[in-house]
Design an enzyme around this catalytic site. Structure first.
Site, PDB file in Angstrom:
ATOM      1  CB  SER A 127      -0.941   0.084   1.247  1.00 43.62           C
ATOM      2  OG  SER A 127      -1.731  -0.925   1.473  1.00 43.62           O
ATOM      3  CD  GLU A 151      -2.375   3.720  -6.283  1.00 44.06           C
ATOM      4  OE1 GLU A 151      -2.906   5.159  -5.855  1.00 44.06           O
ATOM      5  OE2 GLU A 151      -1.952   3.498  -5.786  1.00 44.06           O
ATOM      6  CG  HIS A 202      -2.084  -0.459  -4.343  1.00 46.08           C
ATOM      7  ND1 HIS A 202      -2.037   0.928  -3.779  1.00 46.08           N
ATOM      8  CD2 HIS A 202      -2.435  -1.219  -3.408  1.00 46.08           C
ATOM      9  CE1 HIS A 202      -2.496   1.028  -2.884  1.00 46.08           C
ATOM     10  NE2 HIS A 202      -3.076  -0.427  -2.559  1.00 46.08           N
ATOM     11  CG  ASN A 251      -2.787   4.049   0.230  1.00 40.90           C
ATOM     12  OD1 ASN A 251      -4.465   3.761  -0.199  1.00 40.90           O
ATOM     13  ND2 ASN A 251      -2.240   3.664   0.157  1.00 40.90           N
TER      14      ASN A 251
HETATM   15  N1  LIG Z   1      -6.173  -4.306   3.011  1.00 44.91           N
HETATM   16  C1  LIG Z   1      -5.933  -3.541   2.902  1.00 44.91           C
HETATM   17  O1  LIG Z   1      -7.258  -2.820   2.326  1.00 44.91           O
HETATM   18  C2  LIG Z   1      -5.054  -3.752   1.433  1.00 44.91           C
HETATM   19  C3  LIG Z   1      -5.578  -2.742   0.608  1.00 44.91           C
HETATM   20  C4  LIG Z   1      -4.335  -2.392  -0.697  1.00 44.91           C
HETATM   21  C5  LIG Z   1      -2.961  -3.545  -0.461  1.00 44.91           C
HETATM   22  N2  LIG Z   1      -2.606  -3.970   0.477  1.00 44.91           N
HETATM   23  C6  LIG Z   1      -1.579  -4.415   1.217  1.00 44.91           C
HETATM   24  O2  LIG Z   1      -1.729  -5.995   1.273  1.00 44.91           O
HETATM   25  C7  LIG Z   1      -0.524  -6.420   1.314  1.00 44.91           C
HETATM   26  C8  LIG Z   1      -1.288  -7.728   2.782  1.00 44.91           C
HETATM   27  O3  LIG Z   1      -2.127  -7.055   3.002  1.00 44.91           O
HETATM   28  P1  LIG Z   1      -3.795  -8.113   3.360  1.00 44.91           P
HETATM   29  O4  LIG Z   1      -4.100  -6.706   4.004  1.00 44.91           O
HETATM   30  O5  LIG Z   1      -4.495  -8.465   2.283  1.00 44.91           O
HETATM   31  O6  LIG Z   1      -3.368  -8.907   5.008  1.00 44.91           O
HETATM   32  P2  LIG Z   1      -3.358  -9.827   5.537  1.00 44.91           P
HETATM   33  O7  LIG Z   1      -2.441  -9.732   7.026  1.00 44.91           O
HETATM   34  O8  LIG Z   1      -5.110  -9.917   5.759  1.00 44.91           O
HETATM   35  O9  LIG Z   1      -2.363 -11.179   4.780  1.00 44.91           O
HETATM   36  C9  LIG Z   1      -1.379 -11.314   4.512  1.00 44.91           C
HETATM   37  C10 LIG Z   1      -1.568 -13.035   4.215  1.00 44.91           C
HETATM   38  O10 LIG Z   1       0.195 -13.679   4.234  1.00 44.91           O
HETATM   39  C11 LIG Z   1       0.274 -14.610   5.192  1.00 44.91           C
HETATM   40  N3  LIG Z   1       1.822 -14.350   5.033  1.00 44.91           N
HETATM   41  C12 LIG Z   1       2.674 -13.702   6.100  1.00 44.91           C
HETATM   42  N4  LIG Z   1       3.976 -13.652   6.071  1.00 44.91           N
HETATM   43  C13 LIG Z   1       3.731 -14.668   5.141  1.00 44.91           C
HETATM   44  C14 LIG Z   1       5.371 -14.869   4.684  1.00 44.91           C
HETATM   45  N5  LIG Z   1       6.440 -14.788   4.497  1.00 44.91           N
HETATM   46  N6  LIG Z   1       4.386 -15.620   2.799  1.00 44.91           N
HETATM   47  C15 LIG Z   1       3.640 -15.648   2.867  1.00 44.91           C
HETATM   48  N7  LIG Z   1       2.617 -16.011   2.942  1.00 44.91           N
HETATM   49  C16 LIG Z   1       2.578 -14.778   4.259  1.00 44.91           C
HETATM   50  C17 LIG Z   1      -0.607 -14.812   6.674  1.00 44.91           C
HETATM   51  O11 LIG Z   1      -0.693 -16.096   6.702  1.00 44.91           O
HETATM   52  C18 LIG Z   1      -2.022 -13.747   5.690  1.00 44.91           C
HETATM   53  O12 LIG Z   1      -2.787 -14.859   5.307  1.00 44.91           O
HETATM   54  C19 LIG Z   1       0.376  -5.677   2.577  1.00 44.91           C
HETATM   55  O13 LIG Z   1       0.849  -5.131   1.966  1.00 44.91           O
HETATM   56  C20 LIG Z   1      -1.346  -4.300   2.236  1.00 44.91           C
HETATM   57  O14 LIG Z   1      -0.150  -3.219   2.395  1.00 44.91           O
HETATM   58  C21 LIG Z   1      -3.764  -4.093   1.897  1.00 44.91           C
END
Ligand SMILES: NC(=O)c1ccc[n+]([C@@H]2O[C@H](COP(=O)([O-])OP(=O)(O)OC[C@H]3O[C@@H](n4cnc5c(N)ncnc54)[C@H](O)[C@@H]3O)[C@@H](O)[C@H]2O)c1
Length: 663
Positions: free
Chosen positions: A120, A153, A141, A192
């Site tokens: 993000s 993005e 993104h 963001n």
């Molecule tokens: N949540 C949102 O609204 C959003 C929106 C856009 C971007 N993002 C970005 O997306 C990414 C993920 O966010 P999220 O909200 O899905 O997080 P989340 O915590 O829901 O999911 C992350 C997942 O990664 C897994 N994980 C952790 N370490 C790992 C590894 N080494 N190898 C494989 N899997 C692993 C975890 O078990 C978990 O299931 C982040 O970089 C976040 O900034 C999030």
């Protein structure tokens, strides 16, 4: 770069949705997570989502099996990525976790695989540091939930290959998304980044005891938002907001570290929905917001000005371009409009004043007007088409001519407050051809909603307005010539309808097409010896581009008949005598006098009154007196509620010059 196999790493909120999007678009997907329970949850979420898509008729039941067959769930990273054309990582937003993953990807991926990150905020360049993956790493993104949200993005890291940047962009299109390009890798990218100062603002409002969360949220809901900012932060998680602010503090400005109350909440573990208590108590997934009246300390304009300011910085820093920023904010924040259309509808002065107020209120330089706004160049910066790299930025912004726009045939400059000048420059006598007309059309469209301009001067380069149409142009057939005629008619009509006062500065020659151009303006000025006329009938033509129609309307049928049928040239002096030209200026100073006149009208005349009057006069001559009077009465009614009427009357009573705002 043909992409068929995708590996998505991390099957959480974003990862499982991204995997589903790719599978829906026909790609083979491996979804990997280090935690088996996360994979199980992802499988259930995807099944539920596909069911909903079937129920809403977006996909067919018989397609579900093949979509599922394209999805492989695995806990083995090596197996997931070894033959992938692209890897999309969606592991937690923790640099160490992402860095470790990147070093594993370097070992396990094919040497030509693209590595995309869904981060993000974190700079793409930072993620691949210490590996050889830089040229193949790109930001993709997605927005939450990926299946629903259209925006992606596409972010170019400092080392990203152009081909990889383009491939990611095309891929986003292929999976049915609307990608925008982020040319410079900067914290928060576009969407963001634009909401970053808003988070700080909402924190400072609490830190400075300006209003309570429930008062602000009640205000926000009153403005039609589904959730107020604090309810939303509780929903997303206050820790997530604080981590972003911490990152912006490091990357963008130390000012982002000044937020106190959010940090306290994070320390206390009152994070919102996930802990049951944040700004509000949450029960059964709902926030208990104390009933209160909306605050009067915050205005919608505060938020709009903050967003416009940040959008301007994003353009100035070469991160993205106005068109993409507008699309990004609209789609990424679910808004009917983005900061660029807001900026088009407001004046530089309004935004600057609001930002200066906010800077004073919060004591934070984050709200200081961006350079272009400080310099009164808001409209220019939001019209930028190509990305401003740091080098091109210095070159372009250092130039004092930045306010003006040099087209091939028409240059636009702003010689005085609220005045734009379009100058035709083609050959020695500023002849008008198809390209000139196209450029005029573009310039008119661009300035149409620009509230910083009330009056447009149309003039020619040197001592000549325009000696006519370029008769040497080739047209393959009568039909093509007819379309050329239509084009001029359409664009000159646009000119006649633009909601600004238009002045034709008829100097030297205003013949044929040049004369026709002047007839589409509201006011004409000339010198005594300007040569005016329609030579067309002596050339086997007739006055086109509206000439055969407008002249009679302006000077009567008898005079129009004579000047068209005789092809006789007449002087500016005669044109003045018959009322076609409103003012005669001395030849030596007509350029300056035209600007003086425009400047007077631009500041003394209410722009709304001018536009409505102009429409009434133009339309009134084509309609019955009864319909015309009705339109007049309705226009009066419209004027009654305007700030400009109040301002006009109070200025008159107070014996001062009015300051019209155009609303
Ligand atoms: N949540 C949102 O609204 C959003 C929106 C856009 C971007 N993002 C970005 O997306 C990414 C993920 O966010 P999220 O909200 O899905 O997080 P989340 O915590 O829901 O999911 C992350 C997942 O990664 C897994 N994980 C952790 N370490 C790992 C590894 N080494 N190898 C494989 N899997 C692993 C975890 O078990 C978990 O299931 C982040 O970089 C976040 O900034 C999030």
């Amino acid at each position: 770069m043909e992409i068929r196999k995708v590996a998505v790493i991390g099957s959480g909120i974003m990862g499982h949705g991204i995997a589903e999007v790719f599978a829906l678009a026909g790609f083979d997907v491996s979804l990997e997570d280090s935690f088996p329970e996360a994979l199980e949850k992802a499988r259930k979420s995807i099944t539920g989502s596909l069911d909903r898509l079937v129920k809403s008729g977006k996909i067919k039941q018989e397609d579900v099996a093949s979509i599922n067959s394209r999805l492989v769930y695995t806990g083995d990273l090596q197996q997931a990525v070894r033959d992938a054309d692209i890897v999309v990582e969606a592991v937690p937003e923790v640099l160490d976790i992402k860095r470790k993953l990147f070093s594993d990807l370097e070992k396990f991926c094919r040497k030509d695989a693209i590595i995309a990150s869904n981060t993000s905020n974190i700079r793409i360049t930072t993620l691949s540091e210490g590996t050889t993956l830089g040229p193949r790493t790109v930001g993709m993104h997605f927005f939450n939930p990926p299946v629903v949200m259209k925006l992606v993005e596409i972010i170019k890291g400092e080392r990203t290959d152009d081909a990889v940047f383009d491939a990611a962009f095309d891929l986003a299109r292929k999976i049915g998304k609307t990608p925008i390009r982020v040319y410079r890798d900067s914290a928060g990218f576009v969407v963001n980044r634009i909401s970053a100062p808003e988070s700080l603002f909402f924190c400072m409002l609490l830190d400075k005891n300006i209003a309570k969360p429930e008062e602000i949220d009640t205000f926000a809901r009153g403005q039609g938002l589904p959730m107020g900012p604090y309810e939303l932060m509780d929903y997303v998680g206050i820790d997530t907001v604080v981590h972003s602010l911490d990152y912006y503090e490091k990357e963008l400005s130390p000012e982002y570290g000044k937020c106190r109350i959010f940090k306290e909440k994070e320390k206390n573990g009152t994070l919102g929905l996930k802990t049951g208590q944040g700004f509000y108590k949450w029960t059964n997934g709902k926030a208990e917001i104390p009933a209160t009246s909306p605050t009067d300390k915050v205005e919608l304009m505060d938020i709009l000005a903050i967003e416009v300011n940040e959008a301007v910085k994003v353009i100035e820093e070469g991160i993205s371009v106005p068109e993409d920023i507008e699309t990004g904010v609209r789609l990424g924040m679910n808004r009917p409009f983005g900061p660029i259309s807001v900026a088009q509808g407001l004046t530089n002065a309004e935004i600057k004043k609001k930002l200066e107020y906010l800077q004073g209120l919060t004591g934070s330089t984050v709200f200081e007007p961006a350079k272009s706004i400080r310099e009164g160049k808001l409209k220019e910066i939001i019209s930028v088409k190509a990305p401003l790299s740091s080098e091109s930025k210095t070159a372009e912004q250092a130039s004092p001519a930045q306010a003006s726009k040099e087209g091939k045939f028409i240059s636009v400059d702003f010689p005085s407050e609220k005045v734009a000048r379009f100058q035709i420059s083609n050959t020695r006598n500023n002849l008008i051809n198809v390209d000139v007309i196209h450029e005029l059309e573009g310039a008119l469209n661009e300035i149409w909603n620009n509230h910083d301009v009330n009056v447009i001067i149309i003039t020619g380069k040197g001592n000549v307005f325009s000696a006519g149409a370029e008769l040497t142009q080739f047209f393959a057939s009568g039909a093509d010539f007819m379309e050329n005629s239509r084009l001029g008619e359409r664009v000159f009509k646009l000119l006649s309808e633009i909601p600004k006062i238009t002045i034709a500065e008829m100097k030297g020659y205003a013949l044929g097409g040049g004369f026709e151009l002047s007839l589409a303006c509201d006011i004409r000025v000339a010198t005594d010896d300007t040569t005016i006329g329609f030579p067309e009938t002596s050339l086997g033509l007739l006055p086109g581009w509206g000439g055969s129609q407008r002249l009679a309307k302006l000077v009567g049928v008898s005079r129009a008949m004579y000047y068209i049928l005789s092809a006789e040239r007449f002087s500016g002096k005669t044109a003045h005598e018959i009322g076609l030209v409103s003012k005669i200026f001395d030849k030596a100073v007509i350029d300056q006098e035209a600007v003086k006149m425009a400047s007077d009208l631009a500041t003394r005349i209410s722009p709304i009154s001018a536009v409505l009057s102009k429409r009434l006069i133009n339309k009134g001559s084509e309609t019955s007196i009864d319909d015309g009077l009705e339109m007049e009465a309705i226009s009066m009614g419209l004027l009654y509620g305007t700030d400009d009427l109040k301002e006009g009357i109070s200025a008159f009573i107070q014996k001062r010059k009015p300051e019209f705002k155009g609303r």
